[in-house]
Design an enzyme around this catalytic site. Structure first.
Site, PDB file in Angstrom:
ATOM      1  CG  ASP A  11      -1.670   1.205   1.453  1.00  0.00           C
ATOM      2  OD1 ASP A  11      -2.335   1.630   0.498  1.00  0.00           O
ATOM      3  OD2 ASP A  11      -1.641   1.784   2.562  1.00  0.00           O
ATOM      4  CG  LEU A  12       1.730   5.682  -1.886  1.00  0.00           C
ATOM      5  CD1 LEU A  12       3.228   5.432  -1.990  1.00  0.00           C
ATOM      6  CD2 LEU A  12       1.246   6.451  -3.121  1.00  0.00           C
ATOM      7  CG  ASP A  13      -1.740   7.580   0.444  1.00  0.00           C
ATOM      8  OD1 ASP A  13      -0.648   7.968   0.012  1.00  0.00           O
ATOM      9  OD2 ASP A  13      -2.817   7.849  -0.092  1.00  0.00           O
ATOM     10  CB  THR A  19       0.384  10.698   1.539  1.00  0.00           C
ATOM     11  OG1 THR A  19       0.539   9.312   1.327  1.00  0.00           O
ATOM     12  CG2 THR A  19       1.436  11.455   0.763  1.00  0.00           C
ATOM     13  CE  LYS A  47      -4.889   6.529   8.810  1.00  0.00           C
ATOM     14  NZ  LYS A  47      -4.015   6.001   9.864  1.00  0.00           N
ATOM     15  N   GLY A  48      -7.568   4.251   2.897  1.00  0.00           N
ATOM     16  CA  GLY A  48      -7.641   3.155   1.935  1.00  0.00           C
ATOM     17  C   GLY A  48      -8.856   3.195   1.031  1.00  0.00           C
ATOM     18  CB  ILE A  49     -12.340   4.083   1.239  1.00  0.00           C
ATOM     19  CG1 ILE A  49     -12.470   5.328   2.089  1.00  0.00           C
ATOM     20  CG2 ILE A  49     -12.489   2.819   2.074  1.00  0.00           C
ATOM     21  CD1 ILE A  49     -13.870   5.532   2.604  1.00  0.00           C
ATOM     22  NE  ARG A  51      -9.146  12.348  -5.382  1.00  0.00           N
ATOM     23  CZ  ARG A  51      -8.547  12.630  -6.540  1.00  0.00           C
ATOM     24  NH1 ARG A  51      -9.104  13.474  -7.389  1.00  0.00           N
ATOM     25  NH2 ARG A  51      -7.390  12.069  -6.848  1.00  0.00           N
ATOM     26  CB  SER A 118      -1.880   3.109  -4.118  1.00  0.00           C
ATOM     27  OG  SER A 118      -2.416   4.298  -3.573  1.00  0.00           O
ATOM     28  CB  ALA A 119      -7.288   3.303  -2.632  1.00  0.00           C
ATOM     29  CB  SER A 120      -3.691   7.370  -3.916  1.00  0.00           C
ATOM     30  OG  SER A 120      -3.435   8.678  -4.360  1.00  0.00           O
ATOM     31  CE  LYS A 149      -5.660  -0.534  -1.445  1.00  0.00           C
ATOM     32  NZ  LYS A 149      -4.533   0.207  -0.865  1.00  0.00           N
ATOM     33  CD  GLU A 173      -3.836  -1.535   2.515  1.00  0.00           C
ATOM     34  OE1 GLU A 173      -3.980  -0.629   3.354  1.00  0.00           O
ATOM     35  OE2 GLU A 173      -4.048  -1.345   1.314  1.00  0.00           O
ATOM     36  CG  ASP A 174      -2.259   2.777   6.249  1.00  0.00           C
ATOM     37  OD1 ASP A 174      -2.562   2.370   5.100  1.00  0.00           O
ATOM     38  OD2 ASP A 174      -2.517   3.921   6.650  1.00  0.00           O
TER      39      ASP A 174
END
Ligand code: B16
Ligand code: MG
Length: 227
Positions: A11-13, A19, A47-49, A51, A118-120, A149, A173-174
């Protein structure tokens, strides 16, 4: 037989860089402009969902905002993203979270593929600013999947591209929704954060400095032996 993993999907963020904090600050500002107040506890569920899904959850806090036209929702989501992009201007290689570069190196040495899940929609820009694009064999961002996610598609898309069975992938994942996505993909989930949010992770660490390659492999192998 005990297998070894063949891919790490990050995962990224909140895992590679923080971020997550900038997302929170940008949503908080937008929420305040809408007369709604959010705190860090509430932010956990963002987080993870995606925008738009995050915006919907904020609008749900004030019943008068529920029936905004779609164009207005898009405008608000863009406004949040503009502010978010300003906040991440200063990101550089110093913004990589502790332990991550060592983990990437270790994966390389051990011939383990590295992917981003990533979900971003901003993921490629961020990875570029961090200077780590070269480490990734594949990058999956929000624009490449139909289902965000906690649906597993982000992680299965990476594994499918790499042609690696899901059971031989590890997802890091966070976010609660992210750990759920990794589990739903039948991959081994590594959670980074607190047990009250991430108790469903196969292996949980408090922060990224505890993401020690050998420890992750040890826990992965234990799960393989019992399943
Ligand atoms: P954007 P990740 C996720 O990234 C964030 O955790 C989540 O808070 C954010 O809403 C989502 O990306 C969408 O981001 O607005 O940049 O497209 O944790 O899956 O890397
Ligand atoms: Mg995250």
């Amino acid at each position: 037989m005990t297998r070894s993993p063949r891919a790490f999907i990050f995962d990224l963020d909140g895992v590679i860089t923080d971020t997550a904090e900038y997302h929170f600050l940008a949503w908080k500002k937008l929420a305040e402009e809408l007369g709604v107040s959010i705190d860090r506890q509430f932010n956990e569920q963002l987080k993870g969902i995606s925008r738009m899904e995050s915006l919907e959850r904020i609008l749900e806090l004030n019943s008068s905002l529920l029936n905004l036209p779609y164009e207005e929702k898009l405008r608000l989501a863009n406004q949040k993203n503009e502010h978010y992009l300003e906040l991440i201007q200063s990101i550089n290689s110093d913004s990589i979270l502790p332990g991550i570069e060592d983990l990437l190196q270790k994966c390389k040495q051990e011939n383990i593929k590295i992917a981003l899940g990533s979900a971003s929609k901003n993921a490629p820009i961020i990875v570029d600013k961090l200077g780590i694009t070269k480490h990734f064999d594949y990058v999956v961002d929000a624009s490449m999947v139909k289902n965000g996610k906690p649906h597993p598609e982000t992680f299965t898309t990476a594994a499918d591209f790499l042609n690696i069975p899901y059971s031989e992938c590890i997802g890091l994942e966070d976010a609660a929704a992210g750990v759920e996505a990794v589990n739903e993909a039948n991959m081994f989930s590594v959670g980074v954060g607190e047990v009250k949010h991430l108790s469903h992770a196969d292996f949980l660490v408090g922060d990224t400095s505890e993401l020690v390659f050998e420890e992750i492999i040890k826990h992965y192998k234990v799960k393989c032996e019992v399943s």
